[in-house]
Design an enzyme around this catalytic site. Structure first.
Site, short mmCIF file in Angstrom:
data_model
loop_
_atom_site.label_atom_id
_atom_site.label_comp_id
_atom_site.label_asym_id
_atom_site.label_seq_id
_atom_site.Cartn_x
_atom_site.Cartn_y
_atom_site.Cartn_z
N ASN A 131 1.37 -1.24 0.09
CA ASN A 131 -0.06 -0.38 0.08
C ASN A 131 1.16 1.57 0.17
OD1 ASN A 131 -2.69 -0.49 0.14
ND2 ASN A 131 -1.80 -1.94 1.83
N LYS A 157 3.81 -11.50 7.88
CA LYS A 157 2.70 -11.07 7.05
C LYS A 157 2.06 -11.80 5.69
CE LYS A 157 0.15 -7.04 4.80
NZ LYS A 157 0.19 -6.15 4.35
N SER A 184 -0.19 -12.86 2.96
CA SER A 184 -2.15 -11.51 2.63
C SER A 184 -2.69 -12.81 1.69
CB SER A 184 -1.58 -10.59 1.31
OG SER A 184 -0.24 -9.85 2.11
#
Lengths: 296, 296, 296, 296
Positions: B47, B165, B167
């Site tokens: 992002n 992480k 996703s």
């Protein structure tokens, strides 16, 4: 309205060594499963090798299963076919054999033509023609067609469509279907690998291969979840993943049948083109199974 | 050992209309986010448009973020590159700017050559060369490479690799990594769409785009989960899915930035080749946002 | 208008054992290739490990290549980056080093946002900002983004965009681009595996890894095709497929470099995360190579 | 040995408005096609909606086709099923109806279990049980299973397996199969979109939907190729791509049937779940068709 809540094993189809149906063993396996607190049984799902069977054979299996499954337990019949006509025909055969509901995989061969409109009309035509309720079956890893939340919701708008078995494992999609679906729409996890996450997001239970061999453990996940024993639920959930992966993704039906043989149920041979596990894989599987001794 | 538990927004990178960095606004956005009970902030994740920035720009962002983030809150720096050398260089830049940890996306351009051996050596080389701990970043929908549980576990065997992480939204894989990983290995959900299912299977929290605009709601999911208010947690979880889908899958960063502008943060322009939302989509997004008024 | 007709090897980038650039060897390899009737050379294509290099290193390679490639032969520079700004910057660097044209891979990280509009604006912005002509580079097996015929044709409408290297092997798409494209739009095969089929449908030649080791054979396919000796052309075309598969799909750059070392060129090490072939694979490759002795 | 050289249309199956078989129209369409220099006709390929038909219907179509196709022309029967038993049963039905050869799509539902070993045993079991020769049918865009060159070559080692229809369009794979296959192994293009490239690499002809409406043009590509008029062949090849794309990839069987109706053949309705083209698409198709007036 039929209540799908709970654990529902999708029974493998039993064959003799010559690949002929072995109805006796189907009956016996059902008898063994019914000793557990399951909600019902699916015959002729993907684990039931349904695409390898003729229409005549399917009818016999519907009849056999219904005889073996008492009225209080659900008999759910896989009836999906590539054409709308075939699907209607099979669903009516199942209804005539007193199935409680039909589990209908979407048509998928002409992938490029399986638009939402085509899929919605197909399901609504089947739902209209059927006297028993319809459960949608989404199984993209086999079918190659993944129905998205919007398509599922539009299909589910028909009053005779009561739920979905989603084998995709896409928890986000499940959440969206549960939130936006009609109040009594029943979402079921399609694999034991994500039963607890599905429950936490609002699923009612599951139709899962692993429930053929470890029904008790699947039921315990549900019970612990209901009683807010999340830590226990998580422990069992995590523990079954490797075995579940082996009998679903990695090795599939031949592994499930080998496991059933090992546990005193009847697994027996698979029908061609499927092949039995080779000795090395079978040994790995049984070694893995033996680490789950306390789960039997 | 750094504790990643909780909600960590992955901050977008602010640009002027001429596409130049707007460090002032990065600082202001961080200030706004820190009013909430977040655990820290990621700069230069997906992002953060990290692939659209030069090394010099990245260094400036690391420095700006560290100035704006007080010691009690984590500053996590995205430092993944296609080559091992670049990744090490960026990780050291981040360490020099006092980042608490580095979030390292795997290399992925040469897909056919990204074998487990290649990926494991890459991460271990980076972990060896780094003075700050490494968090694995698996993002198959962008990278086209999905690291499986076995590869992740082998990467995680290095003591300087502390978490992941993920996703992907594959809850089964998450469960397997949590169960088999070292005790202190920290798994974080990579999207708000599956935060609650991830928590229930053992994740510690999440790094999620939605936390840039609705940090309070993401934190409430965690709190309700911790306090065993599963019904509340589920309600919030289900409610945020449509918005989360809009700013992640459907429209991505331009939607996230438009939402930030709408909510009084600085979204600003995206860098080319990305394009701002057209008027019609923007209107749809803002209409959707306005149904979440009570979440601000 | 630059004429791309013929065979153009995409040169690997030479490294020392410590992963530093080895410009001397790049120069020598170019010298060896120029003994053949090639049309020019590409530096910093996929085989040139371009994603593993810094901007400063790229500039040095542009300069080195231009010194080594005489004016009559094309020097084509890979200049694609994820951001439009980076791509423009690299293209201008290449132009300043007197590259004849730039080979521009599309941006691809944010797959979901790479709509036709985004891709067209990106290429047109680059083409506007560039003093040298642009060649589109479509490489879906690495980038994960496959530009279709319609998008390619719309990109090609800019006067400074003169051709495409298509590595996809989709002959139908090539035919459509050739038929509908502007008259002087030049389509090049991106792999030796489908050179002859591409020529027969109207391609002008090819940019292909195999031309680094067997330029003569690639040129013979073209010559036989031009002289209507289709049987000869087919024989050579069929014969090179297994080797081409080995150095492109199966084993990639490490195999190409090992083959170059074996044939007296400089292959040398790959840059991390890439790994040299292990001994077993290397032996298989060299054995395969030795069946092509008469091709050297 | 049966000679497959040339152009072979895969006939759509004609239905009445009530979805019942319209055998009369099948007969008439065959009659129209036989006015052209085609090599034979396939019934019950993908364009024949074979997955939407019952076994009884298939038998009737085999019989009808054989009556309508004189001995000098090939009658090729699609007989692939998901189970080995079904495939053998259908192949024997076709043989009893005097089909010249059987076109056998691989089983594909249990994708994860379709290993090379499984596929090879399946084809060899069918080839053993069949009195007529077997043609492999590879159709990955529908089946989701793409058999690679090595698997195809191992299947082709059986003496009763004489060729392959490859609809994949992977010219490199075709070249490898042709080069390494037994001398009399016959490779056929599975779509008109890549007929000329396939011929140039050694294919013998093609089984292609477009041959149902423009048999003359497909034959002209072959003739021009044989007479070394490559420029003419290329012109026709390029010209048919947009129409071919429309009736294969974009709109499929409903478009093919609409085109047949427009050209004076019988297209008629598709069977559900397939849907007729909506008016807008139909108009676009007919407009496109009208640009090919001289091809009728």
């Amino acid at each position: 309205m039929i209540n799908l809540q709970g654990i529902i094993p999708p029974l493998p189809t039993s064959f003799h060594e010559n690949e002929k149906l072995y109805l006796e063993k189907i009956r016996e396996n059902i008898g063994s499963l019914l000793k557990h607190e399951i909600t019902g049984i699916v015959v002729l799902g993907s684990n039931g090798e349904f695409v390898l069977l003729s229409e005549g054979e399917k009818e016999k299996i519907y009849a056999t299963a219904r005889e073996a499954i008492p009225p209080g337990k659900l008999m759910i019949a896989g009836t999906g076919g590539q054409s709308t006509l075939e699907t209607i025909r099979l669903t009516r055969l199942a209804a005539r054999q007193e199935a409680d509901a039909a589990l209908v995989l979407n048509p998928f061969y002409y992938k490029g033509m399986m638009t939402p409109e085509v899929l919605i009309r197909h399901y609504h035509d089947v739902a209209e023609a059927s006297t028993i309720p319809i459960i949608i079956y989404n199984m993209p890893s086999n079918s190659g067609v993944d129905m998205n939340a919007s398509t599922i919701l539009r299909i589910a708008s028909h009053p005779n469509i009561i739920g979905i078995k989603d084998s995709d494992g896409n928890i986000v999609k499940m959440g969206e279907v549960i939130r936006k679906g009609k109040d009594d729409f029943q979402v079921l996890a399609g694999s034991a690998g994500f039963l607890l996450p599905a429950l936490v997001i609002g699923a009612r239970g599951g139709i899962m291969a692993l429930a053929n061999i470890f029904p008790r453990k699947c039921i315990e996940i549900m019970q612990n979840f209901k009683e807010d024993n999340l830590d226990n639920a998580r422990k069992i959930q995590q523990s079954i993943i490797p075995l579940n992966t082996a009998i679903t993704k990695r090795w599939g039906i031949p592994a499930l049948k080998a496991a059933m043989d090992h546990l005193g149920l009847y697994g027996g041979p698979v029908r061609r083109p499927l092949m039995a596990l080779d000795e090395k894989k079978k040994e790995m599987l049984l070694r893995l199974l033996d680490t789950f001794r306390e789960y039997y």
